[in-house]
Design a protein around this motif. Structure first.
Motif, PDB file in Angstrom:
ATOM      1  N   TRP A  33      54.202  -5.627 -52.281  1.00  0.00           N
ATOM      2  CA  TRP A  33      54.494  -6.811 -53.087  1.00  0.00           C
ATOM      3  C   TRP A  33      54.482  -6.471 -54.582  1.00  0.00           C
ATOM      4  O   TRP A  33      55.400  -6.838 -55.320  1.00  0.00           O
ATOM      5  CB  TRP A  33      53.499  -7.931 -52.796  1.00  0.00           C
ATOM      6  N   VAL A  34      53.491  -5.742 -55.031  1.00  0.00           N
ATOM      7  CA  VAL A  34      53.413  -5.362 -56.447  1.00  0.00           C
ATOM      8  C   VAL A  34      54.619  -4.504 -56.826  1.00  0.00           C
ATOM      9  O   VAL A  34      55.208  -4.683 -57.894  1.00  0.00           O
ATOM     10  CB  VAL A  34      52.076  -4.650 -56.754  1.00  0.00           C
ATOM     11  N   ALA A  35      55.006  -3.586 -55.947  1.00  0.00           N
ATOM     12  CA  ALA A  35      56.189  -2.756 -56.219  1.00  0.00           C
ATOM     13  C   ALA A  35      57.436  -3.613 -56.339  1.00  0.00           C
ATOM     14  O   ALA A  35      58.287  -3.383 -57.200  1.00  0.00           O
ATOM     15  CB  ALA A  35      56.358  -1.717 -55.106  1.00  0.00           C
ATOM     16  N   ARG A  36      57.559  -4.612 -55.469  1.00  0.00           N
ATOM     17  CA  ARG A  36      58.725  -5.508 -55.531  1.00  0.00           C
ATOM     18  C   ARG A  36      58.720  -6.294 -56.839  1.00  0.00           C
ATOM     19  O   ARG A  36      59.771  -6.493 -57.451  1.00  0.00           O
ATOM     20  CB  ARG A  36      58.723  -6.456 -54.335  1.00  0.00           C
ATOM     21  N   CYS A  37      57.544  -6.715 -57.289  1.00  0.00           N
ATOM     22  CA  CYS A  37      57.437  -7.475 -58.533  1.00  0.00           C
ATOM     23  C   CYS A  37      57.856  -6.642 -59.739  1.00  0.00           C
ATOM     24  O   CYS A  37      58.431  -7.166 -60.690  1.00  0.00           O
ATOM     25  CB  CYS A  37      56.016  -8.001 -58.724  1.00  0.00           C
ATOM     26  N   ARG A  38      57.567  -5.348 -59.683  1.00  0.00           N
ATOM     27  CA  ARG A  38      57.934  -4.461 -60.808  1.00  0.00           C
ATOM     28  C   ARG A  38      59.440  -4.369 -61.000  1.00  0.00           C
ATOM     29  O   ARG A  38      59.904  -4.090 -62.102  1.00  0.00           O
ATOM     30  CB  ARG A  38      57.374  -3.060 -60.581  1.00  0.00           C
ATOM     31  N   THR A  39      60.201  -4.595 -59.940  1.00  0.00           N
ATOM     32  CA  THR A  39      61.662  -4.475 -60.030  1.00  0.00           C
ATOM     33  C   THR A  39      62.352  -5.816 -60.228  1.00  0.00           C
ATOM     34  O   THR A  39      63.574  -5.885 -60.182  1.00  0.00           O
ATOM     35  CB  THR A  39      62.223  -3.800 -58.765  1.00  0.00           C
ATOM     36  N   SER A  40      61.568  -6.880 -60.451  1.00  0.00           N
ATOM     37  CA  SER A  40      62.138  -8.217 -60.596  1.00  0.00           C
ATOM     38  C   SER A  40      61.564  -8.910 -61.820  1.00  0.00           C
ATOM     39  O   SER A  40      60.359  -8.909 -62.037  1.00  0.00           O
ATOM     40  CB  SER A  40      61.841  -9.053 -59.352  1.00  0.00           C
ATOM     41  N   ALA A  41      62.432  -9.538 -62.584  1.00  0.00           N
ATOM     42  CA  ALA A  41      61.973 -10.301 -63.748  1.00  0.00           C
ATOM     43  C   ALA A  41      61.440 -11.670 -63.345  1.00  0.00           C
ATOM     44  O   ALA A  41      60.763 -12.329 -64.122  1.00  0.00           O
ATOM     45  CB  ALA A  41      63.122 -10.476 -64.734  1.00  0.00           C
ATOM     46  N   SER A  42      61.714 -12.107 -62.122  1.00  0.00           N
ATOM     47  CA  SER A  42      61.325 -13.459 -61.726  1.00  0.00           C
ATOM     48  C   SER A  42      60.126 -13.518 -60.782  1.00  0.00           C
ATOM     49  O   SER A  42      59.692 -14.601 -60.418  1.00  0.00           O
ATOM     50  CB  SER A  42      62.510 -14.173 -61.077  1.00  0.00           C
ATOM     51  N   LEU A  43      59.575 -12.373 -60.381  1.00  0.00           N
ATOM     52  CA  LEU A  43      58.427 -12.359 -59.476  1.00  0.00           C
ATOM     53  C   LEU A  43      57.165 -11.960 -60.232  1.00  0.00           C
ATOM     54  O   LEU A  43      57.218 -11.124 -61.136  1.00  0.00           O
ATOM     55  CB  LEU A  43      58.652 -11.370 -58.325  1.00  0.00           C
ATOM     56  N   ALA A  44      56.050 -12.576 -59.856  1.00  0.00           N
ATOM     57  CA  ALA A  44      54.763 -12.258 -60.479  1.00  0.00           C
ATOM     58  C   ALA A  44      53.773 -11.891 -59.386  1.00  0.00           C
ATOM     59  O   ALA A  44      53.671 -12.600 -58.385  1.00  0.00           O
ATOM     60  CB  ALA A  44      54.249 -13.446 -61.271  1.00  0.00           C
ATOM     61  N   PRO A  45      53.037 -10.809 -59.564  1.00  0.00           N
ATOM     62  CA  PRO A  45      52.068 -10.408 -58.540  1.00  0.00           C
ATOM     63  C   PRO A  45      51.072 -11.505 -58.181  1.00  0.00           C
ATOM     64  O   PRO A  45      50.665 -11.617 -57.031  1.00  0.00           O
ATOM     65  CB  PRO A  45      51.351  -9.209 -59.160  1.00  0.00           C
ATOM     66  N   SER A  46      50.700 -12.342 -59.142  1.00  0.00           N
ATOM     67  CA  SER A  46      49.701 -13.386 -58.889  1.00  0.00           C
ATOM     68  C   SER A  46      50.291 -14.678 -58.334  1.00  0.00           C
ATOM     69  O   SER A  46      49.564 -15.631 -58.083  1.00  0.00           O
ATOM     70  CB  SER A  46      48.941 -13.704 -60.180  1.00  0.00           C
ATOM     71  N   ASP A  47      51.621 -14.712 -58.126  1.00  0.00           N
ATOM     72  CA  ASP A  47      52.268 -15.950 -57.686  1.00  0.00           C
ATOM     73  C   ASP A  47      53.222 -15.698 -56.514  1.00  0.00           C
ATOM     74  O   ASP A  47      54.403 -16.010 -56.590  1.00  0.00           O
ATOM     75  CB  ASP A  47      53.014 -16.586 -58.859  1.00  0.00           C
ATOM     76  N   PRO A  48      52.702 -15.143 -55.412  1.00  0.00           N
ATOM     77  CA  PRO A  48      53.583 -14.848 -54.280  1.00  0.00           C
ATOM     78  C   PRO A  48      54.008 -16.111 -53.535  1.00  0.00           C
ATOM     79  O   PRO A  48      53.273 -17.103 -53.533  1.00  0.00           O
ATOM     80  CB  PRO A  48      52.714 -13.968 -53.380  1.00  0.00           C
ATOM     81  N   PRO A  49      55.165 -16.070 -52.901  1.00  0.00           N
ATOM     82  CA  PRO A  49      55.600 -17.190 -52.066  1.00  0.00           C
ATOM     83  C   PRO A  49      54.914 -17.141 -50.706  1.00  0.00           C
ATOM     84  O   PRO A  49      54.157 -16.212 -50.407  1.00  0.00           O
ATOM     85  CB  PRO A  49      57.100 -16.951 -51.930  1.00  0.00           C
ATOM     86  N   LEU A  50      55.225 -18.124 -49.895  1.00  0.00           N
ATOM     87  CA  LEU A  50      54.754 -18.120 -48.509  1.00  0.00           C
ATOM     88  C   LEU A  50      55.567 -17.132 -47.689  1.00  0.00           C
ATOM     89  O   LEU A  50      56.735 -16.879 -47.970  1.00  0.00           O
ATOM     90  CB  LEU A  50      54.917 -19.510 -47.876  1.00  0.00           C
ATOM     91  N   SER A  51      54.957 -16.627 -46.642  1.00  0.00           N
ATOM     92  CA  SER A  51      55.680 -15.839 -45.642  1.00  0.00           C
ATOM     93  C   SER A  51      56.417 -16.816 -44.726  1.00  0.00           C
ATOM     94  O   SER A  51      56.229 -18.038 -44.810  1.00  0.00           O
ATOM     95  CB  SER A  51      54.692 -15.007 -44.820  1.00  0.00           C
ATOM     96  N   ALA A  52      57.235 -16.292 -43.831  1.00  0.00           N
ATOM     97  CA  ALA A  52      57.901 -17.154 -42.840  1.00  0.00           C
ATOM     98  C   ALA A  52      56.852 -17.913 -42.032  1.00  0.00           C
ATOM     99  O   ALA A  52      57.014 -19.110 -41.754  1.00  0.00           O
ATOM    100  CB  ALA A  52      58.789 -16.319 -41.931  1.00  0.00           C
ATOM    101  N   GLY A  53      55.779 -17.238 -41.675  1.00  0.00           N
ATOM    102  CA  GLY A  53      54.693 -17.898 -40.952  1.00  0.00           C
ATOM    103  C   GLY A  53      54.040 -18.992 -41.775  1.00  0.00           C
ATOM    104  O   GLY A  53      53.662 -20.042 -41.238  1.00  0.00           O
TER     105      GLY A  53
END
Length: 130
Positions: A33-53
């Motif tokens: 998740w942190v790696a994904r956030c590093r490549t996105s201007a709109s994602l924040a490590p402290s503000d993840p979305p819900l999973s499908a579950g």
């Protein structure tokens, strides 16, 4: 997960306190998740979305709560995962989402989140007058 059961008080007030559904960062792993956030201007490590579950959990609890009785207000913290958890209940009840920074996790920093008006296109149920 079992749906919450109401806690009845001597007066006719019932308060349901819900935790957000399963987090996406927990389902893919914190490092991913942190790696994904590093490549996105709109994602924040402290503000993840819900999973499908987590989305399924939110729909399930909304259906349950909408069937157990009158709900007068939905108060939610400003985090994406909590908005996503509460949104199906807003749909089921027709109530707005009242975002209150006071119910955010104490160790988090709500000021680090996107401004509330940037959430409105995705969460038009937010009551901006609350």
């Amino acid at each position: 997960a079992h749906p919450p059961q109401p806690v009845y008080m001597s007066d006719s007030t019932t308060i349901y306190l819900l935790r957000h559904g399963d987090r996406f960062d927990y389902s893919i792993g914190k490092d991913a998740w942190v790696a994904r956030c590093r490549t996105s201007a709109s994602l924040a490590p402290s503000d993840p979305p819900l999973s499908a579950g987590g989305h399924a959990q939110a729909r399930e609890v909304a259906a349950h709560l909408a069937s157990v009785g009158r709900i007068d207000m939905i108060i939610v913290s400003p985090y994406l995962r909590t908005l996503q958890t509460a949104q199906p209940l807003a749909h089921a009840t027709g109530l707005p989402l009242c975002v209150d920074f006071a119910v955010a996790e104490s160790h988090q920093r709500p000021a680090a989140l996107p401004p509330l008006d940037t959430r409105l296109p995705y969460f038009p149920e937010i009551d901006t007058s609350y």
